[in-house]
Design a protein around this motif. Structure first.
Motif, mmCIF file in Angstrom:
data_model
loop_
_atom_site.group_PDB
_atom_site.id
_atom_site.type_symbol
_atom_site.label_atom_id
_atom_site.label_comp_id
_atom_site.label_asym_id
_atom_site.label_seq_id
_atom_site.Cartn_x
_atom_site.Cartn_y
_atom_site.Cartn_z
ATOM 1 N N SER A 1 0.826 -1.212 0.000
ATOM 2 C CA SER A 1 0.000 0.000 0.000
ATOM 3 C C SER A 1 0.860 1.263 0.000
ATOM 4 O O SER A 1 0.509 2.243 -0.653
ATOM 5 C CB SER A 1 -0.966 -0.007 1.184
ATOM 6 O OG SER A 1 -0.274 -0.028 2.403
ATOM 7 N N SER B 1 -6.760 -2.117 -5.688
ATOM 8 C CA SER B 1 -7.796 -3.158 -5.778
ATOM 9 C C SER B 1 -7.206 -4.483 -6.245
ATOM 10 O O SER B 1 -7.465 -5.534 -5.652
ATOM 11 C CB SER B 1 -8.900 -2.731 -6.740
ATOM 12 O OG SER B 1 -9.487 -1.542 -6.332
ATOM 13 N N MET C 1 -10.508 -4.497 1.099
ATOM 14 C CA MET C 1 -10.845 -3.236 1.769
ATOM 15 C C MET C 1 -9.663 -2.674 2.555
ATOM 16 O O MET C 1 -9.427 -1.457 2.540
ATOM 17 C CB MET C 1 -12.050 -3.434 2.702
ATOM 18 C CG MET C 1 -13.349 -3.632 1.964
ATOM 19 S SD MET C 1 -13.734 -2.322 0.794
ATOM 20 C CE MET C 1 -13.894 -0.922 1.866
ATOM 21 N N LEU C 2 -8.915 -3.529 3.234
ATOM 22 C CA LEU C 2 -7.762 -3.036 3.985
ATOM 23 C C LEU C 2 -6.699 -2.451 3.063
ATOM 24 O O LEU C 2 -6.066 -1.445 3.400
ATOM 25 C CB LEU C 2 -7.168 -4.149 4.847
ATOM 26 C CG LEU C 2 -7.934 -4.498 6.110
ATOM 27 C CD1 LEU C 2 -7.292 -5.687 6.814
ATOM 28 C CD2 LEU C 2 -8.026 -3.313 7.039
ATOM 29 N N ILE D 1 -7.231 -1.040 0.104
ATOM 30 C CA ILE D 1 -7.738 0.252 -0.391
ATOM 31 C C ILE D 1 -7.667 1.316 0.706
ATOM 32 O O ILE D 1 -7.235 2.447 0.452
ATOM 33 C CB ILE D 1 -9.181 0.092 -0.904
ATOM 34 C CG1 ILE D 1 -9.181 -0.820 -2.094
ATOM 35 C CG2 ILE D 1 -9.834 1.432 -1.160
ATOM 36 C CD1 ILE D 1 -9.952 -0.433 -3.272
ATOM 37 N N LEU D 2 -8.072 0.965 1.915
ATOM 38 C CA LEU D 2 -8.078 1.945 3.002
ATOM 39 C C LEU D 2 -6.663 2.372 3.391
ATOM 40 O O LEU D 2 -6.400 3.571 3.551
ATOM 41 C CB LEU D 2 -8.807 1.376 4.220
ATOM 42 C CG LEU D 2 -10.312 1.202 4.069
ATOM 43 C CD1 LEU D 2 -10.888 0.484 5.275
ATOM 44 C CD2 LEU D 2 -10.988 2.545 3.868
ATOM 45 N N SER D 3 -5.758 1.420 3.528
ATOM 46 C CA SER D 3 -4.392 1.788 3.923
ATOM 47 C C SER D 3 -3.684 2.541 2.789
ATOM 48 O O SER D 3 -2.960 3.503 3.045
ATOM 49 C CB SER D 3 -3.590 0.555 4.336
ATOM 50 O OG SER D 3 -3.446 -0.329 3.253
ATOM 51 N N SER E 1 -5.120 4.429 0.483
ATOM 52 C CA SER E 1 -5.701 5.778 0.422
ATOM 53 C C SER E 1 -5.167 6.648 1.556
ATOM 54 O O SER E 1 -4.875 7.829 1.361
ATOM 55 C CB SER E 1 -7.226 5.703 0.498
ATOM 56 O OG SER E 1 -7.736 5.007 -0.600
ATOM 57 N N PHE E 2 -5.034 6.055 2.732
ATOM 58 C CA PHE E 2 -4.467 6.800 3.862
ATOM 59 C C PHE E 2 -3.051 7.252 3.547
ATOM 60 O O PHE E 2 -2.691 8.414 3.760
ATOM 61 C CB PHE E 2 -4.493 5.944 5.130
ATOM 62 C CG PHE E 2 -3.742 6.564 6.266
ATOM 63 C CD1 PHE E 2 -4.301 7.598 6.996
ATOM 64 C CD2 PHE E 2 -2.468 6.127 6.592
ATOM 65 C CE1 PHE E 2 -3.602 8.193 8.039
ATOM 66 C CE2 PHE E 2 -1.757 6.708 7.632
ATOM 67 C CZ PHE E 2 -2.331 7.743 8.361
#
Length: 98
Positions: free
Chosen positions: A23, A43, A78-79, A81-83, A85-86
Motif C-alpha cells: 500500500s 484493488s 478493503m484493507l 484500499i483503506l491503507s 488511500s491513507f
C-alpha cells in the motif's frame, strides 16, 4: 459467521507486512500520479494479497467455506484500499506542507 473468525482475519491482516509495503509503494508516486489508477492498482493488489493469504491458510490445513473465502478476500481488498488511500493522502499532505 463468528465474530471471532472475523477478528482473527482482521488482526492477522493488519500484522501482515505485505499490506503495509504494497500500500505504501502503490500510494507513492512511483507507479502513477492519477488517484483512479492508484485505486485500481490497490484493488488488484488487495485481491492478489487475499488469494496469497487464503493459500497460506490452506497450506496449514485450514478449511474455508465459500462464505469464509469471500470474507477473507473482501477484508484484504478493503484493507488494501483503506491503507493505500491513507498513505496517499498522508504523502500528499506532507508534500504540500513542506
Amino acid at each position: 459467521m463468528e465474530s471471532n473468525f472475523i477478528n482473527l482475519l482482521i488482526s492477522g491482516s493488519l500484522k501482515d507486512p505485505i499490506l503495509w509495503i504494497l500500500s505504501l509503494v502503490i500510494a507513492s508516486n512511483v507507479l502513477s500520479n492519477s488517484f483512479k489508477m492508484k485505486l485500481f492498482y490497490l484493488s488488484v493488489a488487495g485481491i492478489i494479497w487475499g488469494y496469497i493469504r487464503l493459500y497460506i491458510y490452506k497450506s496449514f490445513g485450514q478449511l474455508f467455506s465459500l462464505e469464509q473465502t469471500l470474507l477473507l478476500l473482501f477484508i484484504c481488498f478493503m484493507l488494501m484500499i483503506l491503507s493505500g488511500s491513507f498513505f496517499y493522502f498522508a504523502i500528499k499532505y506532507f508534500k504540500s506542507n513542506s
